[in-house]
Design a protein around this motif. Structure first.
Motif, PDB file in Angstrom:
ATOM      1  N   ALA A  22      44.356  26.080  30.138  1.00 50.40           N
ATOM      2  CA  ALA A  22      44.682  27.508  30.160  1.00 50.40           C
ATOM      3  C   ALA A  22      44.862  27.988  31.595  1.00 50.40           C
ATOM      4  CB  ALA A  22      43.569  28.298  29.487  1.00 50.40           C
ATOM      5  N   THR A  23      45.761  28.925  31.772  1.00 52.11           N
ATOM      6  CA  THR A  23      46.020  29.495  33.093  1.00 52.11           C
ATOM      7  C   THR A  23      46.040  31.011  32.981  1.00 52.11           C
ATOM      8  OG1 THR A  23      47.389  27.587  33.684  1.00 52.11           O
ATOM      9  CG2 THR A  23      47.582  29.554  35.067  1.00 52.11           C
ATOM     10  N   ARG A  24      45.106  31.668  33.630  1.00 52.60           N
ATOM     11  CA  ARG A  24      45.092  33.131  33.624  1.00 52.60           C
ATOM     12  C   ARG A  24      46.281  33.683  34.394  1.00 52.60           C
ATOM     13  NH1 ARG A  24      40.217  36.624  32.964  1.00 52.60           N
ATOM     14  NH2 ARG A  24      38.492  35.251  32.390  1.00 52.60           N
ATOM     15  N   ASN A  25      46.929  34.685  33.810  1.00 55.13           N
ATOM     16  CA  ASN A  25      47.985  35.379  34.550  1.00 55.13           C
ATOM     17  C   ASN A  25      48.183  36.755  33.920  1.00 55.13           C
ATOM     18  OD1 ASN A  25      49.950  35.151  32.337  1.00 55.13           O
ATOM     19  ND2 ASN A  25      50.051  32.978  32.888  1.00 55.13           N
ATOM     20  N   SER A  26      49.162  37.480  34.421  1.00 52.21           N
ATOM     21  CA  SER A  26      49.368  38.862  33.982  1.00 52.21           C
ATOM     22  C   SER A  26      49.789  38.966  32.526  1.00 52.21           C
ATOM     23  CB  SER A  26      50.409  39.547  34.873  1.00 52.21           C
ATOM     24  OG  SER A  26      51.658  38.872  34.788  1.00 52.21           O
ATOM     25  N   CYS A  35      40.672  31.825  23.571  1.00 55.77           N
ATOM     26  CA  CYS A  35      40.965  31.141  24.831  1.00 55.77           C
ATOM     27  C   CYS A  35      39.687  30.851  25.623  1.00 55.77           C
ATOM     28  CB  CYS A  35      41.916  31.996  25.664  1.00 55.77           C
ATOM     29  SG  CYS A  35      42.357  31.236  27.249  1.00 55.77           S
ATOM     30  N   PRO A  36      39.496  29.625  26.118  1.00 57.00           N
ATOM     31  CA  PRO A  36      38.321  29.298  26.938  1.00 57.00           C
ATOM     32  C   PRO A  36      38.209  30.147  28.196  1.00 57.00           C
ATOM     33  CG  PRO A  36      39.453  27.301  26.220  1.00 57.00           C
ATOM     34  CD  PRO A  36      40.340  28.460  25.857  1.00 57.00           C
ATOM     35  N   GLU A  37      39.359  30.610  28.715  1.00 58.29           N
ATOM     36  CA  GLU A  37      39.327  31.445  29.918  1.00 58.29           C
ATOM     37  C   GLU A  37      38.632  32.777  29.668  1.00 58.29           C
ATOM     38  OE1 GLU A  37      40.739  31.111  33.278  1.00 58.29           O
ATOM     39  OE2 GLU A  37      40.285  29.075  32.594  1.00 58.29           O
ATOM     40  N   PHE A  38      38.524  33.158  28.396  1.00 62.08           N
ATOM     41  CA  PHE A  38      37.900  34.430  28.048  1.00 62.08           C
ATOM     42  C   PHE A  38      36.697  34.218  27.123  1.00 62.08           C
ATOM     43  CE2 PHE A  38      42.291  35.271  29.141  1.00 62.08           C
ATOM     44  CZ  PHE A  38      42.190  36.343  30.014  1.00 62.08           C
ATOM     45  N   GLY A  39      36.112  33.032  27.239  1.00 60.51           N
ATOM     46  CA  GLY A  39      34.897  32.745  26.484  1.00 60.51           C
ATOM     47  C   GLY A  39      35.118  32.350  25.043  1.00 60.51           C
TER      48      GLY A  39
END
Length: 254
Positions: free
Chosen positions: A205-209, A220-224
């Motif tokens: 996963a890649t956080r972006n706008s 998403c793992p980026e948001f728990g």
């Protein structure tokens, strides 16, 4: 995990349907008032082809939704006059295979061919034009189309245009053959990376706008979140590099 439909996406599809119907009329009948009259018929056709349209439109009310569509169609007349030319093709499906067995496909909103043979590709967007930070994403789409036209027709398009109806702007790209050769190598490399990721199941996963528009953020793992178990890859031959149906998705209102 199918992406749920959105009101913005449905609005974009209806606008496209109106513009397609508009060019089906004789040039002299393509008046702004006539275009506005096409909205109801285009909406009925879209709701007959897609599930859940009535429920989405009910969020704003049909009258409000129709007014939004008519406003976008009216904006089109400030950017082009459809009475002054005849399109060569509308909603044309284009397909080609690049070197290395990389299949591409897409739908082009409109193709114009001038009397001297020069070709122009036009794509409508019902969202706003991108700022400088997001312009590269839009140009990627235009290069994708230019590459497919070059490989399928053997013609270097003279011009490709993204027509943004929300803020009445036009993004124009003039391709060069050498540039498209380089772009083809980029697309091939991207497809190989997709195949490798599909086979290994590694999609970091890649956080972006764009995260704020994602319907699967909670997973998403980026948001728990925890994504569902990866079902496996059906094989490289089952896939394709696909630009998809026009004006469906979040990017349509970006």
């Amino acid at each position: 995990m199918p992406e749920p439909p959105s009101l913005a996406a449905i609005r974009g599809v209806v606008v496209h349907a109106v513009l397609e119907d508009l060019f089906g009329l004789p040039a002299g009948e393509r008046q702004p008032e006539r275009a506005a009259e096409l909205v109801a018929g285009a909406f009925d056709r879209v709701r007959g082809e897609r599930d859940g349209v009535d429920a989405l439109v009910a969020e704003t009310g049909r009258d409000t939704f129709f007014a939004q569509v008519r406003k976008l169609v009216a904006s089109y007349y400030e950017l082009e006059d459809p009475r002054r030319f005849e399109p060569h093709a509308l909603e044309e499906r284009v397909e080609c295979d690049l070197a290395g067995d990389v299949p591409l496909r897409g739908f082009v909103d409109r193709i114009d061919v001038a009397p001297n043979g020069l070709l122009r590709v036009v794509d409508y967007k019902t969202g706003r034009s991108p700022g400088p930070l997001h312009e590269a994403r839009a140009l990627f789409q235009l290069k994708f189309y230019a590459l497919m036209i070059l490989r399928t027709r053997g013609i270097l398009a003279a011009q490709l245009r993204l027509v943004y109806l929300a803020d009445k702007n036009v993004l124009t790209y003039v391709p060069e053959a050498d540039e498209l050769d380089r772009f083809e190598r980029i697309v091939v490399a991207l497809w190989r990376a997709i195949i490798e990721a599909g086979e290994t199941g590694e999609f970091p996963a890649t956080r972006n706008s764009m995260c704020k528009f994602c319907d699967f953020k909670a997973m998403c793992p980026e948001f728990g979140g925890t994504p569902p178990a990866y079902p496996g890859w059906p094989g490289a031959s089952a896939g394709s590099a696909d630009l998809g149906m026009p004006d469906v998705g979040v990017s349509e209102d970006m």
